[in-house]
Design a protein around this motif. Sequence first.
Motif, short mmCIF file in Angstrom:
data_model
loop_
_atom_site.label_atom_id
_atom_site.label_comp_id
_atom_site.label_asym_id
_atom_site.label_seq_id
_atom_site.Cartn_x
_atom_site.Cartn_y
_atom_site.Cartn_z
N GLY A 1 0.71 -1.31 0.07
CA GLY A 1 0.05 0.06 -0.01
C GLY A 1 0.81 1.27 -0.03
O GLY A 1 1.85 1.44 0.84
N GLU A 2 0.46 2.47 -0.81
CA GLU A 2 1.19 3.52 -0.71
C GLU A 2 2.27 3.26 -1.23
O GLU A 2 3.21 4.41 -0.97
CB GLU A 2 0.99 4.31 0.18
N GLY B 1 7.44 16.83 -2.45
CA GLY B 1 6.50 16.35 -3.05
C GLY B 1 5.96 17.45 -3.85
O GLY B 1 6.47 18.36 -4.13
N PRO B 2 4.89 17.06 -4.47
CA PRO B 2 4.29 18.20 -5.31
C PRO B 2 3.65 19.08 -4.77
O PRO B 2 3.33 19.08 -3.46
CB PRO B 2 3.29 17.21 -6.29
N PRO B 3 3.13 20.24 -5.40
CA PRO B 3 2.40 21.38 -4.86
C PRO B 3 1.14 21.01 -4.31
O PRO B 3 0.38 20.04 -4.69
CB PRO B 3 2.24 22.27 -5.81
N TRP C 1 -1.34 14.58 7.90
CA TRP C 1 -1.32 13.23 7.01
C TRP C 1 -1.76 13.05 5.82
O TRP C 1 -2.75 13.86 5.66
CB TRP C 1 -1.72 12.33 8.07
N TRP D 1 -4.33 8.34 1.33
CA TRP D 1 -3.96 7.37 0.21
C TRP D 1 -5.36 7.02 -0.62
O TRP D 1 -6.23 7.22 0.10
CB TRP D 1 -3.50 6.21 0.71
N ASP D 2 -5.08 7.03 -1.86
CA ASP D 2 -6.36 6.76 -2.67
C ASP D 2 -6.56 5.40 -3.04
O ASP D 2 -7.83 4.62 -2.32
CB ASP D 2 -6.58 7.53 -3.98
N GLY E 1 -4.01 4.16 5.45
CA GLY E 1 -3.65 5.32 4.81
C GLY E 1 -4.76 6.14 4.79
O GLY E 1 -5.05 7.20 4.05
N LYS F 1 -9.76 3.33 -9.04
CA LYS F 1 -8.70 3.89 -8.19
C LYS F 1 -8.89 5.19 -8.05
O LYS F 1 -9.48 6.03 -9.09
CB LYS F 1 -7.34 3.75 -8.82
N GLN G 1 -8.30 9.53 -7.24
CA GLN G 1 -7.39 10.33 -8.02
C GLN G 1 -7.19 11.32 -6.98
O GLN G 1 -7.63 12.62 -7.18
CB GLN G 1 -7.97 10.83 -9.22
N ASN G 2 -6.61 11.05 -5.81
CA ASN G 2 -6.24 12.11 -4.80
C ASN G 2 -5.22 12.85 -4.88
O ASN G 2 -4.15 12.46 -5.47
CB ASN G 2 -6.31 11.48 -3.41
N LYS G 3 -5.35 14.10 -4.56
CA LYS G 3 -4.31 15.30 -4.67
C LYS G 3 -3.95 15.80 -3.15
O LYS G 3 -3.27 16.79 -3.40
CB LYS G 3 -4.66 16.07 -5.54
#
Lengths: 757, 87
Positions: A90-91, A420-422, A464, A467-468, A532, A606, A608-610
């Motif tokens: 996972g993740e 990490g990404p913005p 925290w 996770w998607d 997650g 799945k 699509q978490n941001k």
Amino acid sequence: MIMDTQTKPEYRVIGTRPVRPDGVDKVTGRAVYGADVQLPRMAFGKILRSPFAHSRIRNIDTSKAEALPGVLAVMTSRDMPEASATMDLGEGGEQDMSHASANVMAHGKALYQGHAVAAVAATSPYIAEEALRLIDVGYEMLDPVMDVHAAMKPDAPLLHPALFTETAGEKAAQPSNVASHTILEEGNIEEGFAGAAVVVEREFDTATVHQGYIEPHAATAEWKADGQLTVWCSTQGTFAVRSQCAEILRHPVSQIKVVPTEIGGGFGGKISVYLEPVAAILSRKTGRPVQIVMDRADVLMGTGPTPGGHLIVKMGADRDGNLVAAQATLAYEAGAYPGSPVGAGATCIFAPYRIPNARVDGYDVVVNKPKSNAYRAPGATIAAFAAETVIDEMCEQLGMDPLEFRRKNSAQEGDKRIGGPPYARIGHLECVEAALASEHYRTPLEKEGPGGKRRGRGVASGYWGNWDGTSSCTGRLNPDGTVSLLEGSTDIGGSRASIAMQFAEAFGIDYEQVHPAVVDTDTVGYNDVTGGSRTTFGTGFAAIQLAERMQRDIAAHLAELWEVAPESVTVENGVYSADGQRATLAEAAKLLSSRGRHVAASITAKGQNKSGAFAVHIADVEVDPETGKVDVIRYTDVQDAGKAIHPSYVEGQMSGGVAQGIGWALNEEYVYDDAGALRNPTLLDYRMPTALDVPDIHNIIVEVPNPGHPYGVRGVGEVPIVPPPAAIANAIHDAVGVRLTDLPMSPSRVWKAIYAP
Amino acid sequence: MATVHIPAPLRTLTGGQAEVTAPGETLGEVMDRLAAEHPGLKERLTNGDRIRAGFAVFVDGVSASPYLNTRLDENAEVYFAPAIAGG
């Protein structure tokens, strides 16, 4: 469908507080947990565990045990095939399955006290227990290394002679107890600190603690003559158990079915397998189903706690209170095999803030303790303990209110988390503002308590991710207009309800018309683990897509029966209509059933978490200067839930995280002697909080919708455990003027900080 | 053209650049292009047909499949972050 984060939609079901579907069975004692499984001819297994922290196993003589009447089989690692794959549980967290296999049953070396070395199956658990005493194990004692300080010394005894430090894909030349070195960097920290008016640097040490789930691990396995293996267990992820068993046993995944029982808590500790492969091998050897149930000492000694560690944090701000630089070194205990959550700690430590120059070095260090496992926001709590304590000290030196400091420096949409990404839309700033506006924070604290006790207030933030992952659901429309909703996600904190509510909302029906069930791996499509903070987000996402699919299928059937074009059928609030004809879902279900048309569908999706979740906590404590005992007397936790599907269960997660965080902050720790033996493997001596230790917790839910979910959901289960130790440490400082840099902040440690710093 | 954000310990392979660009319709194609310009980079970030264990990959802000056949939009933003696991 992507959430518009600016609008606040009206919902029919979401945001209400219905009764949970599994509630009656649980309060009447009818729910089946891991140890409740009973099968005909079932045998009982017990595990022999190493009494030593670090040893080489020279020989194991099982002949006397095998001769004991009632003993059906004995196994050791010789009965286990070689496992070699890596597996993503996972993740992206990779697990080396050769290590996982050796953790289930020691291969050659026993690497911690409690490491399984042999197992027995017998006609009763008492005979199995007696047989363990007849197994003769020859150990060659080795020097243990019990913390990162010892393990990282150049001349430290090596747990794994073939372990080389890996840094971004490059292996060191010499073996070491440091499995990996993670480096995250943004900007230029030398330049950043050069511009700082205030710089604070502190070192911290934290103890190993356990998740403390109330239900011990339990597994039952039946290996039939045709090779079909069925496993019943209490787990956070049936598919994760299936894949781990397949690799450890080298058995086809298609011949393994995992049946989930109810779960009495997991918090990350019930993802890895411990008993399942052992029960399976004993079942194969005996020709009977075999059940193994851990006792509390087994759990504390033989399963994965969350690591202790050593942390160094340095942060700088300019005269106006703007953070200009931050640096952290994190060394986390992985336990006996690589895989501490130091990467997560490195990712989360500065996440609530906008910091132009930052660097984090993270070290994953093996020690002679149980292989560490996930625990609710793994790695983030001790990281926040360090960083948020340093921030509090900076605020003290700057003369700034600590929440105003957090408001000034809060990360927002578009800011970049180190490594990490913005960020997409996030809600830390809104949490800070809600904390500032809370009655708790606006009410002055009387500093004098009864009997000379001193009171203080502290705050802390935490982050925290969310996770998607992948989830599947199957829906079946029943003739009475209800829907049977089959899920594969373990329900730990009320997810049957939160997923059914999202399905009902999307399907346009009442919550009571949805009958959710958590089913086995043969009955539903693939699901990642409940972990997650993903299940209400990710499985809810799949349930929404399922509802939309089933609506389309029903509309297509009705179009044929009504003799209209499919696209002319519209659905609004669960009512289907076209060309003057209309039917409620119940009417449609009855009509379709009577015409031999049955609607069922499955979805695998799945997310699509941001985005992730933030929390800001306020703690008031009372410190007894004579004893060093700390009581938390008032607590408020503010958390961005995105959209609270079932607010009661969000509040439950928040309060639960705080309660565990209070235990972590004040009392919980693994206490080892010099030989590496755990001295407190019972709940009498491993001091978890009771109701007397936890005050009434006031929960404030902030809702900044997550743009990655149709209803704006964010994961809520993990972040509430992140701020408590830091908030309590800062409150202790406010009360008695000393900085606590070690966890737990037990009475003796607080007393020494006051009188013998 | 995809933009790939380079993890700090690998920036010695990109001449100190924190981000580099390369064309490609998949993660693998982009990595192949970068391999030509920055020797050693692909080996450090990938293993066989996937991203190396220990890294997670984010594409346009979303955690993506670690396999190199992951599709990329024309101006994709690719980040490599520590792989983490929740509880």
